[in-house]
Design a protein around this motif. Structure first.
Motif, PDB file in Angstrom:
ATOM      1  N   ASP A   1       0.811  -1.218   0.000  1.00  0.00           N
ATOM      2  CA  ASP A   1       0.000   0.000   0.000  1.00  0.00           C
ATOM      3  C   ASP A   1       0.844   1.267   0.000  1.00  0.00           C
ATOM      4  O   ASP A   1       0.443   2.286  -0.579  1.00  0.00           O
ATOM      5  CB  ASP A   1      -0.921   0.021   1.231  1.00  0.00           C
ATOM      6  CG  ASP A   1      -1.902  -1.148   1.233  1.00  0.00           C
ATOM      7  OD1 ASP A   1      -2.288  -1.609   0.134  1.00  0.00           O
ATOM      8  OD2 ASP A   1      -2.260  -1.614   2.334  1.00  0.00           O
ATOM      9  N   LEU A   2       2.016   1.235   0.661  1.00  0.00           N
ATOM     10  CA  LEU A   2       2.832   2.447   0.778  1.00  0.00           C
ATOM     11  C   LEU A   2       3.720   2.684  -0.440  1.00  0.00           C
ATOM     12  O   LEU A   2       3.939   3.834  -0.819  1.00  0.00           O
ATOM     13  CB  LEU A   2       3.675   2.397   2.059  1.00  0.00           C
ATOM     14  CG  LEU A   2       4.454   3.674   2.395  1.00  0.00           C
ATOM     15  CD1 LEU A   2       3.527   4.887   2.503  1.00  0.00           C
ATOM     16  CD2 LEU A   2       5.246   3.506   3.688  1.00  0.00           C
ATOM     17  N   LEU A   3       4.228   1.622  -1.074  1.00  0.00           N
ATOM     18  CA  LEU A   3       5.119   1.818  -2.223  1.00  0.00           C
ATOM     19  C   LEU A   3       4.475   2.642  -3.337  1.00  0.00           C
ATOM     20  O   LEU A   3       5.121   3.538  -3.884  1.00  0.00           O
ATOM     21  CB  LEU A   3       5.621   0.480  -2.761  1.00  0.00           C
ATOM     22  CG  LEU A   3       6.838  -0.122  -2.052  1.00  0.00           C
ATOM     23  CD1 LEU A   3       7.261  -1.414  -2.720  1.00  0.00           C
ATOM     24  CD2 LEU A   3       8.009   0.842  -1.998  1.00  0.00           C
ATOM     25  N   PRO A   4       3.208   2.396  -3.712  1.00  0.00           N
ATOM     26  CA  PRO A   4       2.607   3.244  -4.747  1.00  0.00           C
ATOM     27  C   PRO A   4       2.533   4.715  -4.341  1.00  0.00           C
ATOM     28  O   PRO A   4       2.704   5.608  -5.174  1.00  0.00           O
ATOM     29  CB  PRO A   4       1.197   2.651  -4.914  1.00  0.00           C
ATOM     30  CG  PRO A   4       1.314   1.241  -4.448  1.00  0.00           C
ATOM     31  CD  PRO A   4       2.333   1.279  -3.346  1.00  0.00           C
ATOM     32  N   VAL A   5       2.281   4.996  -3.058  1.00  0.00           N
ATOM     33  CA  VAL A   5       2.248   6.377  -2.573  1.00  0.00           C
ATOM     34  C   VAL A   5       3.627   6.993  -2.686  1.00  0.00           C
ATOM     35  O   VAL A   5       3.780   8.157  -3.090  1.00  0.00           O
ATOM     36  CB  VAL A   5       1.740   6.429  -1.111  1.00  0.00           C
ATOM     37  CG1 VAL A   5       1.789   7.846  -0.560  1.00  0.00           C
ATOM     38  CG2 VAL A   5       0.340   5.863  -1.014  1.00  0.00           C
ATOM     39  N   MET A   6       4.671   6.217  -2.355  1.00  0.00           N
ATOM     40  CA  MET A   6       6.038   6.709  -2.461  1.00  0.00           C
ATOM     41  C   MET A   6       6.384   7.019  -3.916  1.00  0.00           C
ATOM     42  O   MET A   6       7.046   8.019  -4.216  1.00  0.00           O
ATOM     43  CB  MET A   6       7.003   5.679  -1.863  1.00  0.00           C
ATOM     44  CG  MET A   6       6.886   5.573  -0.350  1.00  0.00           C
ATOM     45  SD  MET A   6       7.578   4.047   0.361  1.00  0.00           S
ATOM     46  CE  MET A   6       9.279   4.148  -0.114  1.00  0.00           C
ATOM     47  N   THR A   7       5.921   6.182  -4.820  1.00  0.00           N
ATOM     48  CA  THR A   7       6.176   6.405  -6.252  1.00  0.00           C
ATOM     49  C   THR A   7       5.564   7.730  -6.695  1.00  0.00           C
ATOM     50  O   THR A   7       6.181   8.486  -7.456  1.00  0.00           O
ATOM     51  CB  THR A   7       5.580   5.247  -7.085  1.00  0.00           C
ATOM     52  OG1 THR A   7       6.148   4.019  -6.624  1.00  0.00           O
ATOM     53  CG2 THR A   7       5.899   5.400  -8.553  1.00  0.00           C
ATOM     54  N   LEU A   8       4.366   8.044  -6.209  1.00  0.00           N
ATOM     55  CA  LEU A   8       3.701   9.292  -6.576  1.00  0.00           C
ATOM     56  C   LEU A   8       4.439  10.517  -6.045  1.00  0.00           C
ATOM     57  O   LEU A   8       4.304  11.608  -6.599  1.00  0.00           O
ATOM     58  CB  LEU A   8       2.261   9.308  -6.041  1.00  0.00           C
ATOM     59  CG  LEU A   8       1.295   8.323  -6.688  1.00  0.00           C
ATOM     60  CD1 LEU A   8      -0.046   8.354  -5.967  1.00  0.00           C
ATOM     61  CD2 LEU A   8       1.104   8.647  -8.173  1.00  0.00           C
ATOM     62  N   ARG A   9       5.197  10.355  -4.956  1.00  0.00           N
ATOM     63  CA  ARG A   9       5.905  11.484  -4.355  1.00  0.00           C
ATOM     64  C   ARG A   9       7.123  11.888  -5.173  1.00  0.00           C
ATOM     65  O   ARG A   9       7.647  12.984  -4.978  1.00  0.00           O
ATOM     66  CB  ARG A   9       6.370  11.151  -2.928  1.00  0.00           C
ATOM     67  CG  ARG A   9       5.263  10.909  -1.929  1.00  0.00           C
ATOM     68  CD  ARG A   9       4.241  12.026  -1.826  1.00  0.00           C
ATOM     69  NE  ARG A   9       4.843  13.343  -1.697  1.00  0.00           N
ATOM     70  CZ  ARG A   9       4.268  14.482  -2.059  1.00  0.00           C
ATOM     71  NH1 ARG A   9       3.079  14.485  -2.587  1.00  0.00           N
ATOM     72  NH2 ARG A   9       4.881  15.628  -1.901  1.00  0.00           N
ATOM     73  N   LEU A  10       7.588  11.011  -6.076  1.00  0.00           N
ATOM     74  CA  LEU A  10       8.765  11.335  -6.880  1.00  0.00           C
ATOM     75  C   LEU A  10       8.387  12.307  -8.000  1.00  0.00           C
ATOM     76  O   LEU A  10       7.345  12.175  -8.627  1.00  0.00           O
ATOM     77  CB  LEU A  10       9.369  10.066  -7.492  1.00  0.00           C
ATOM     78  CG  LEU A  10       9.946   9.072  -6.488  1.00  0.00           C
ATOM     79  CD1 LEU A  10      10.428   7.842  -7.213  1.00  0.00           C
ATOM     80  CD2 LEU A  10      11.088   9.695  -5.703  1.00  0.00           C
ATOM     81  N   THR A  11       9.245  13.265  -8.254  1.00  0.00           N
ATOM     82  CA  THR A  11       9.009  14.197  -9.347  1.00  0.00           C
ATOM     83  C   THR A  11       9.439  13.545 -10.644  1.00  0.00           C
ATOM     84  O   THR A  11      10.585  13.116 -10.769  1.00  0.00           O
ATOM     85  CB  THR A  11       9.826  15.483  -9.119  1.00  0.00           C
ATOM     86  OG1 THR A  11       9.509  15.986  -7.818  1.00  0.00           O
ATOM     87  CG2 THR A  11       9.538  16.515 -10.175  1.00  0.00           C
ATOM     88  N   PRO A  12       8.548  13.452 -11.631  1.00  0.00           N
ATOM     89  CA  PRO A  12       8.950  12.829 -12.895  1.00  0.00           C
ATOM     90  C   PRO A  12      10.001  13.678 -13.603  1.00  0.00           C
ATOM     91  O   PRO A  12       9.943  14.903 -13.578  1.00  0.00           O
ATOM     92  CB  PRO A  12       7.647  12.758 -13.704  1.00  0.00           C
ATOM     93  CG  PRO A  12       6.750  13.773 -13.078  1.00  0.00           C
ATOM     94  CD  PRO A  12       7.171  13.901 -11.645  1.00  0.00           C
TER      95      PRO A  12
END
Length: 199
Positions: free
Chosen positions: A180-191
């Motif tokens: 559940d947390l890994l997808p949230v962490m992915t969203l926090r990265l700036t593309p």
């Protein structure tokens, strides 16, 4: 006990004990709390520090590496600092002492984990997971309590407890499953910029 604290490598513990007993050798690393501490100082609660070098998209297995072992230094009935050790070509060696917000946050997260494991009727092997891409540190509750603490990757059902301060959009001390947390962490990265894109 619901938390199975893994034993630290003996040379890592010895290096911390030597540093605590040799103030002249580590005077520059001494924190204000260590300098003013009264009575004996003891290293406790060794936790392996794993690093997640790259946050992977959902569905891919995250890759981690062991970076060191961290000990909470207790004096006067409370944690006053932490000691970090690192692996060198000659084996485990003392790195540095430090204090700061992660110290109290780690203690709080361990207490959370203890009561969570008790209420769930399960056990965890606590570790620390550092996520440099987000300047984030979490308490990683590994479900395989017999696993080698120096190896392994977070399984989707393992629990991560973000320590404070946590990155924006991620609540500190809110336990979440890795899946559940890994997808949230992915969203926090700036593309990054698209290849071939012109200004």
């Amino acid at each position: 006990m619901p938390l199975h604290i893994p034993p630290a490598p003996a040379p890592a513990l010895r290096s911390v004990l030597a540093a605590l007993g040799s103030p002249t050798a580590v005077r520059e690393d001494r924190t204000p709390a260590l300098r003013s501490a009264q009575g004996p100082l003891t290293p406790e609660l060794p936790l392996p520090v794993h690093v997640l070098d790259q946050i992977t998209p959902a569905g891919r297995t995250p890759c981690t590496r062991l970076a060191g072992w961290r000990f909470l230094i207790r004096g006067g009935g409370r944690a006053v600092a932490a000691a970090e050790t690192m692996l060198t070509p000659d084996g485990w060696a003392f790195s540095h002492f430090f204090e700061g917000p992660y110290l109290g946050s780690t203690e709080r997260a361990l207490q959370q984990a203890e009561s969570m494991a008790g209420s769930m009727g399960t056990s965890f092997q606590p570790r620390l997971l550092s996520v440099p891409e987000l300047y984030m540190l979490t308490l990683w509750l590994h479900q395989d309590t017999e696993a080698d603490a120096s190896a392994g990757v977070p399984s989707p059902t393992d629990v991560l407890v973000p320590l404070a301060p946590a990155p924006p959009g991620i609540a500190a001390h809110r336990p979440r499953r890795v899946a559940d947390l890994l997808p949230v962490m992915t969203l926090r990265l700036t593309p990054g910029p698209l290849l071939g894109q012109t200004a």
